[in-house]
Scaffold this motif. Structure first.
Motif, mmCIF file in Angstrom:
data_model
loop_
_atom_site.group_PDB
_atom_site.id
_atom_site.type_symbol
_atom_site.label_atom_id
_atom_site.label_comp_id
_atom_site.label_asym_id
_atom_site.label_seq_id
_atom_site.Cartn_x
_atom_site.Cartn_y
_atom_site.Cartn_z
ATOM 1 N N SER A 57 -18.971 38.351 -10.318
ATOM 2 C CA SER A 57 -19.838 39.321 -10.963
ATOM 3 C C SER A 57 -19.966 39.064 -12.435
ATOM 4 N N THR A 58 -19.771 40.103 -13.290
ATOM 5 C CA THR A 58 -19.952 39.937 -14.717
ATOM 6 C C THR A 58 -18.721 40.368 -15.498
ATOM 7 N N SER A 84 -27.769 47.990 -14.220
ATOM 8 C CA SER A 84 -27.658 46.545 -14.332
ATOM 9 C C SER A 84 -26.233 46.067 -14.166
ATOM 10 N N ALA A 87 -25.327 46.156 -10.583
ATOM 11 C CA ALA A 87 -26.049 45.101 -9.878
ATOM 12 C C ALA A 87 -25.330 43.785 -10.050
ATOM 13 N N ALA A 88 -24.927 43.503 -11.285
ATOM 14 C CA ALA A 88 -24.270 42.232 -11.548
ATOM 15 C C ALA A 88 -22.928 42.157 -10.874
ATOM 16 N N LYS A 289 -17.380 40.385 -13.872
ATOM 17 C CA LYS A 289 -17.852 39.569 -14.971
ATOM 18 C C LYS A 289 -16.964 38.348 -15.098
ATOM 19 N N LEU A 316 -22.531 37.072 -17.752
ATOM 20 C CA LEU A 316 -23.025 37.737 -16.553
ATOM 21 C C LEU A 316 -23.008 36.765 -15.376
ATOM 22 N N SER A 319 -26.796 37.847 -8.966
ATOM 23 C CA SER A 319 -26.642 38.621 -7.745
ATOM 24 C C SER A 319 -27.863 38.416 -6.862
ATOM 25 N N ASN A 322 -29.290 42.138 -5.858
ATOM 26 C CA ASN A 322 -29.897 43.092 -6.777
ATOM 27 C C ASN A 322 -30.851 42.371 -7.723
ATOM 28 N N ALA A 325 -30.087 42.774 -11.539
ATOM 29 C CA ALA A 325 -28.940 41.993 -11.984
ATOM 30 C C ALA A 325 -29.309 40.517 -12.095
ATOM 31 N N TRP A 329 -29.190 38.216 -15.490
ATOM 32 C CA TRP A 329 -28.502 36.931 -15.551
ATOM 33 C C TRP A 329 -29.460 35.829 -16.008
#
Length: 352
Positions: A57-58, A84, A87-88, A289, A316, A319, A322, A325, A329
């Motif tokens: 993820s982020t 966001s 989402a990430a 992250k 980031l 995804s 999402n 996200a 990115w």
């Protein structure tokens, strides 16, 4: 949330600020208790760093300090930040940003880490996983009183990707703030390693409150899991820190640099009507992250003190689940969205 994650990330390396960490990540940790446990702690991590990794993820750093505590959550501008970030953090598998092989990484010239800090390099690191742990110089062994001063906060990709104006302004208000805590480094064979459990607890208590650490079920050089109860938080947080990349450089007898990239996963725990020690507690809405924390140490032998310049950079992750996200990115173009600089000093309390 972002604050908690930053702190844990630094704490994992051994001394990132917890207040910042909580905002950006999560961590799982297991205590280190002396010789026998330390040996087992080292031996058990000679595996590939990507084994059994949770979804990517982020990440960010000062909010991830307590991964460093591993970290605190700073509310970002509602519509963009909250949506966001989640989402990430989506639970889809994403490869690490650093595909460098160990052989290629070890062939990199010394001075790489110093350049990344002094030149504030915004591209992903080129080093890979170069060792099973950070092996510190002999002068690190002992217990230290640490003071970490926030010097700079930057948003290389703009305020929106940083988390929104509220999050950015809150981060800027940390400039000039001082966090004090203890840090411990243990002798292991002919080397010195950070007592990661001790350091995470120390940083978390200083940044999040005396009773903020509920449990550290796993604590190794490559993975740390921590259950946190930040003061004033509506629920428990589970923070998992997985180390993806690691490098160290001895530039002179009194100069030592090191860096780690961790994937941080912070999950709020639904503890309604459940005891804190209930293993059945479920986690929801994880935040992920990748955070690079680089430290440049100088030892003053005459004063028996260490000074450090430290930089954290949060990247980031994409995804597939999402669209927002993914767009965030893509907008970052491989650059960190949150960069922070710290001046850290170490005054020895006891030797080992």
């Amino acid at each position: 949330m972002r604050f908690v994650m930053r702190i844990l990330a630094v704490a994992l390396l051994h001394h990132v600020r917890i207040a910042t960490c909580l905002t950006n990540g999560s961590i799982r940790h297991q205590p280190l208790r002396g010789g026998g446990h330390v040996a087992r702690y080292m031996a058990s991590d000679h595996r590939r760093h990507d084994e059994s990794l949770p979804p990517p993820s982020t990440y960010t750093r000062r909010n991830v300090l307590i991964p460093a505590i591993a970290f605190g959550f700073a509310a970002a501008d509602t519509a963009m930040v909250s949506h966001s970030v989640h989402a990430a953090i989506a639970s889809d598998s994403v490869p690490s940003m650093i595909p460098t092989s160990q052989a290629e990484s070890l062939s990199l010239e010394p001075g790489l880490l110093e350049a990344r800090v002094t030149e504030n390099v915004l591209s992903p690191p080129t080093y890979g996983m170069e060792g099973t742990d950070i092996l510190y110089p002999a002068w690190f062994a002992g217990v230290w009183q640490v003071k970490s001063l926030t010097k700079r906060v930057e948003a290389p990709c703009g305020v929106a990707l940083f988390g929104g104006n509220n999050t950015y302004q809150s981060a800027k208000e940390e400039i000039g703030s001082l966090l004090s805590y203890e840090s411990r480094f243990l002798k292991f064979d002919d080397s010195v390693i950070a007592d990661r459990e001790y350091n995470v607890k120390s940083i978390a208590k200083a940044a999040l409150g005396e009773n903020s650490v509920v449990d550290i079920p796993m604590a190794s050089p490559n993975r740390l899991t921590c259950i946190l109860a930040p003061k004033g938080a509506p629920s428990l947080l589970q923070v998992d820190l997985i180390t993806l990349n690691r490098r160290q450089e001895t530039l002179s007898p009194n100069r030592f640099d090191c860096s780690e990239v961790v994937r941080e996963i912070v999950s709020p725990l639904d503890n309604s009507n459940k005891p804190r020690n209930n293993p059945a507690i479920t986690a929801t809405s994880p935040i992920l992250k990748e955070i690079e924390t680089t430290s440049m140490y100088t030892y003053n032998e005459a004063k028996d003190e260490i000074t450090c310049t430290q930089r954290s950079a949060v990247f980031l992750l994409p995804s597939q689940q999402n669209p927002l996200a993914m767009k965030m990115w893509e907008a970052s173009r491989g650059r960190p969205v949150d960069v922070r600089f710290y001046d850290v000093s170490y005054a020895r309390r006891t030797s080992l």
